[in-house]
Design an enzyme around this catalytic site. Structure first.
Site, PDB file in Angstrom:
ATOM      1  CB  CYS A   1      -6.435   5.798  -0.202  1.00 11.26           C
ATOM      2  SG  CYS A   1      -4.848   6.808   0.474  1.00 11.26           S
TER       3      CYS A   1
ATOM      4  CG  ASP B   1      -2.010   0.950   1.317  1.00  5.81           C
ATOM      5  OD1 ASP B   1      -2.496   1.164   0.173  1.00  5.81           O
ATOM      6  OD2 ASP B   1      -2.135   2.034   2.247  1.00  5.81           O
TER       7      ASP B   1
END
Length: 478
Positions: A363, A301
């Site tokens: 994100c 991530d």
């Protein structure tokens, strides 16, 4: 007639009022100091376009004591910032002595001395813009934010869902279980749980639904060795530990020292017994190092633009925010640099010798950081016998159809009830066909130019990916 002498009871009541007033004033003073520190960091990062932490993460860090008052002050100050700037310019009180005053820490006292001048300038601005009060001035600066449920994740290392629901029910908090992720609960929008005992003791984590989908997509088996490549702030790391029931080993990497502290605090509070925090750059890891050569799953991530959580980050309060800027931002140099880093990191993750599952998530809502990154690494991934697999097949939103296989990718929509997230799942197939093809390609390339074949370091992995991409359009001659 002289007033009656104060009684003992009266003195006690008077002292209590003075003590309460002094306590409130002291609390307000520290809240202003803490808010000033958060604002300084937020504005400096925004001016440099390097938002390493959101407003919320800074306010709700362990170092801030009066979180509720500090958060309110920070948000209100940012909302009023354009007006504050206009007032300061109109009064011209920021003269040559201002730096000396700021260095001495007497800013609040200085501004109080000029209170009348500041109020007069504000009144003139209101009159010029034909409004009666400051709230009317703020209307032009307000950006409507959609109301969304508050999601929390139950830390199954410490407690089960029924206990959490009962505890929250005691305070009349309406709770419902999520139909996708069993350990995620949905609560009313705007509910602040930062000081709730279940949050403080690590029984629940304030983690969004989309963020909670990432570790579940990786689906690590208890007993495996797992690597969380860019781990801070640690919510996904703690989730991995819970999914693995505290068994096996999780290596959590983080390069930034400040974020490393946050990661360590999250792991400590979660009670995860199987996490080793490593202060290092993921790209510098030697995939053949004994500590990493047996890694079976990697959660990647990496740093991204955060465009999918801009509302949750309160980015609309920042001076740099402009309505409708997404079209330009997705093609900005910053996003291109982030995508280059993300591509390099994903190539490196796929090159670990024992890895079987890799999840790449951001994100971000930008294609540049999502589908384009996956498309660029696919030839290399296929050469190592990886294929894209569909996480959460029942989820309605899939990847943008920019290449064959994009339907396996997952997107969440920030306009609905989640943040804007992107998830790609690579799984290594058990067959040996692609492995032989990969070795054959490596031998051909090695004969042409004397490069070192697999195992790959991060540079050779990047080189090999580019060479494989060229093979699609031009056959290599021998």
């Amino acid at each position: 007639m002289a007033p009656p002498p104060p009684t003992k009871k009266g003195n006690v009541a008077r002292n209590h009022r003075i003590s309460s007033r002094n306590g409130a004033e002291r609390s307000a003073y520290f809240a202003r100091r803490e808010a000033a520190g958060v604002l300084r960091r937020v504005l400096q990062d925004d001016a440099a376009r390097r938002a390493t932490a959101s407003i919320k993460s800074l306010v709700y860090s362990p170092s801030v004591r009066n979180k509720k008052a500090t958060f309110a002050l920070v948000c209100q100050t940012l909302k009023c910032l354009p007006i504050i700037k206009d007032v300061l310019v109109a009064t011209q009180i920021l003269n040559s002595k201002w730096k000396e005053i700021a260095m001495a820490g007497a800013v609040e006292k200085f501004l109080t001395l000029h209170k009348n001048k500041l109020e007069y300038a504000l009144a003139k601005i209101c009159a010029r813009r034909k409004v009666k009060k400051i709230e009317d001035l703020l209307q032009n600066n307000c950006v409507p934010v959609a109301s969304k449920p508050r999601y929390i994740r139950i830390n199954t290392l410490k407690v089960d869902a029924e206990v959490v629901m009962q505890e929250l029910g005691k305070t009349n908090i309406m709770v419902s279980r999520d139909d996708i992720i069993p350990d995620v609960l949905s609560l009313a929008s705007g509910l602040d749980l930062h000081d709730h005992p279940l949050v403080r003791n690590g029984s629940i984590l304030l983690q969004g639904k989309a963020s909670s989908m990432v570790a579940v997509a990786l689906n690590p088996i208890p007993g495996w060795k797992v690597l969380d490549a860019c781990a801070a702030p640690g919510n996904k790391t703690a989730h991995l530990a819970a999914l693995m029931k505290g068994q096996g080993k999780i290596i959590a990497c983080e390069l930034n020292e400040d974020r490393l502290k946050t990661l360590e605090e999250t792991i400590r509070r979660s009670g995860a017994p199987n996490v080793d925090v490593v202060h290092c750059d993921f790209l510098d890891i030697n995939t053949r190092d004994p500590l990493f050569k047996e890694v079976r799953a990697i959660l990647l991530d990496p740093s991204c633009s955060g465009s999918g959580i801009s509302a949750e980050r309160l980015d609309h309060l920042l001076p740099s925010y402009e309505k409708g800027e997404d079209a330009a931002a997705c093609k900005s140099d910053r996003v291109k640099k982030l995508a280059a880093f993300q591509t390099k990191a994903l190539l490196h993750a796929l090159s670990f010798p024992a890895v079987e599952r890799v999840v790449y998530s951001t994100c971000s809502v930008y294609q540049t950081e999502n589908e384009d990154v996956i498309k660029s690494v696919l030839p290399f991934a296929k050469s190592l016998n990886f294929e894209l697999v569909t996480p959460f097949p029942q989820w309605p939103h899939r990847g943008l159809p920019v290449f064959e296989g994009a339907e396996h990718l997952l997107r969440t929509d920030p306009k609905e009830d989640t943040e804007g997230f992107f998830i790609a799942l690579f799984v290594k197939k058990s067959g040996k066909t692609n492995r032989g093809s990969r070795l054959s390609s490596a031998k051909k390339l090695t004969r042409q130019k004397r490069y070192t074949p697999y195992p790959f370091c991060k540079l050779s992995a990047f080189w090999f990916h580019k060479r494989l991409t060229k093979q699609g359009s031009k056959k290599i001659k021998h």
